[in-house]
Design a protein around this motif. Sequence first.
Motif, PDB file in Angstrom:
ATOM      1  N   TYR A  64       0.913  -1.157  -0.050  1.00  0.00           N
ATOM      2  CA  TYR A  64       0.044  -0.066   0.012  1.00  0.00           C
ATOM      3  C   TYR A  64       0.861   1.232   0.145  1.00  0.00           C
ATOM      4  N   ARG A  87      -5.607   4.234  -6.145  1.00  0.00           N
ATOM      5  CA  ARG A  87      -6.687   4.412  -5.013  1.00  0.00           C
ATOM      6  C   ARG A  87      -7.716   5.195  -5.244  1.00  0.00           C
ATOM      7  N   SER A  88      -7.333   6.325  -6.092  1.00  0.00           N
ATOM      8  CA  SER A  88      -8.793   7.163  -6.579  1.00  0.00           C
ATOM      9  C   SER A  88      -9.530   6.457  -7.258  1.00  0.00           C
ATOM     10  N   ILE A  90     -10.188   3.131  -7.604  1.00  0.00           N
ATOM     11  CA  ILE A  90     -10.745   1.805  -7.082  1.00  0.00           C
ATOM     12  C   ILE A  90     -12.025   1.979  -6.578  1.00  0.00           C
ATOM     13  N   LEU A 114     -13.505  -5.486  -7.949  1.00  0.00           N
ATOM     14  CA  LEU A 114     -13.256  -4.251  -8.220  1.00  0.00           C
ATOM     15  C   LEU A 114     -13.894  -3.753  -9.687  1.00  0.00           C
ATOM     16  N   ALA A 118      -9.948   0.431 -12.240  1.00  0.00           N
ATOM     17  CA  ALA A 118      -9.091   0.132 -10.815  1.00  0.00           C
ATOM     18  C   ALA A 118      -7.828   0.650 -11.045  1.00  0.00           C
ATOM     19  N   GLN A 138      -9.934  -1.992   3.138  1.00  0.00           N
ATOM     20  CA  GLN A 138     -10.935  -0.964   3.300  1.00  0.00           C
ATOM     21  C   GLN A 138     -10.602   0.200   4.082  1.00  0.00           C
ATOM     22  N   TRP A 140      -7.371   1.380   4.373  1.00  0.00           N
ATOM     23  CA  TRP A 140      -6.496   2.205   3.310  1.00  0.00           C
ATOM     24  C   TRP A 140      -7.447   2.936   2.361  1.00  0.00           C
ATOM     25  N   LEU A 141      -8.510   2.463   2.000  1.00  0.00           N
ATOM     26  CA  LEU A 141      -9.357   3.097   0.965  1.00  0.00           C
ATOM     27  C   LEU A 141     -10.144   4.195   1.384  1.00  0.00           C
ATOM     28  N   GLU A 142     -10.675   4.034   2.599  1.00  0.00           N
ATOM     29  CA  GLU A 142     -11.385   5.059   3.323  1.00  0.00           C
ATOM     30  C   GLU A 142     -10.582   6.072   3.804  1.00  0.00           C
ATOM     31  N   ALA A 144      -8.115   7.774   2.350  1.00  0.00           N
ATOM     32  CA  ALA A 144      -7.322   8.509   1.336  1.00  0.00           C
ATOM     33  C   ALA A 144      -8.060  10.108   1.675  1.00  0.00           C
TER      34      ALA A 144
END
Length: 154
Positions: A64, A87-88, A90, A114, A118, A138, A140-142, A144
């Motif tokens: 990551y 990331r943006s 996905i 996905l 992605a 999740q 890591w995604l949230e 951002a």
Amino acid sequence: MVVSGGVSVIVGLVILAVALVLALIVAGAALYRLTEIRNAGTPLLLRPVPAAEDQGWRHGSAHYGDDALVYYRLVTFWQGPTVRLVRSAIAVDGRREPRGTEREILDGMVVIELAPGADGAGGAYELGMTPDALTAFQAWLESAPPQRARRGGR
């Protein structure tokens, strides 16, 4: 004649020794890469979709970063990442349990679907990961930062 036969044996042994040294160097580099990738990332399985139900899964390691998740396939001669998921870009389309023969290699894992794009180029993927790895993914995604914050707050 005797001298020529002795020279060819010596040349043959030198070639064999060089080939053995090269094979050891390649094996050592592959083992080092495998160890580094496994120790430094999160283990997961990845496959591009569409794919047959039990086809295309590749073992690897996710790393990551601030802007991307980079996936390194465990068994390959390529030294760089195999896939880079932006990331943006996905978007998680769904989540499912392994089906059919997938259960054999994805035992105890969850499959994340996905949305296309992605990778920033329109590719769609599925990720097979443990529930703990899914939680990390999740989070890591949230976590951002919003787009506005990335542009320096302007």
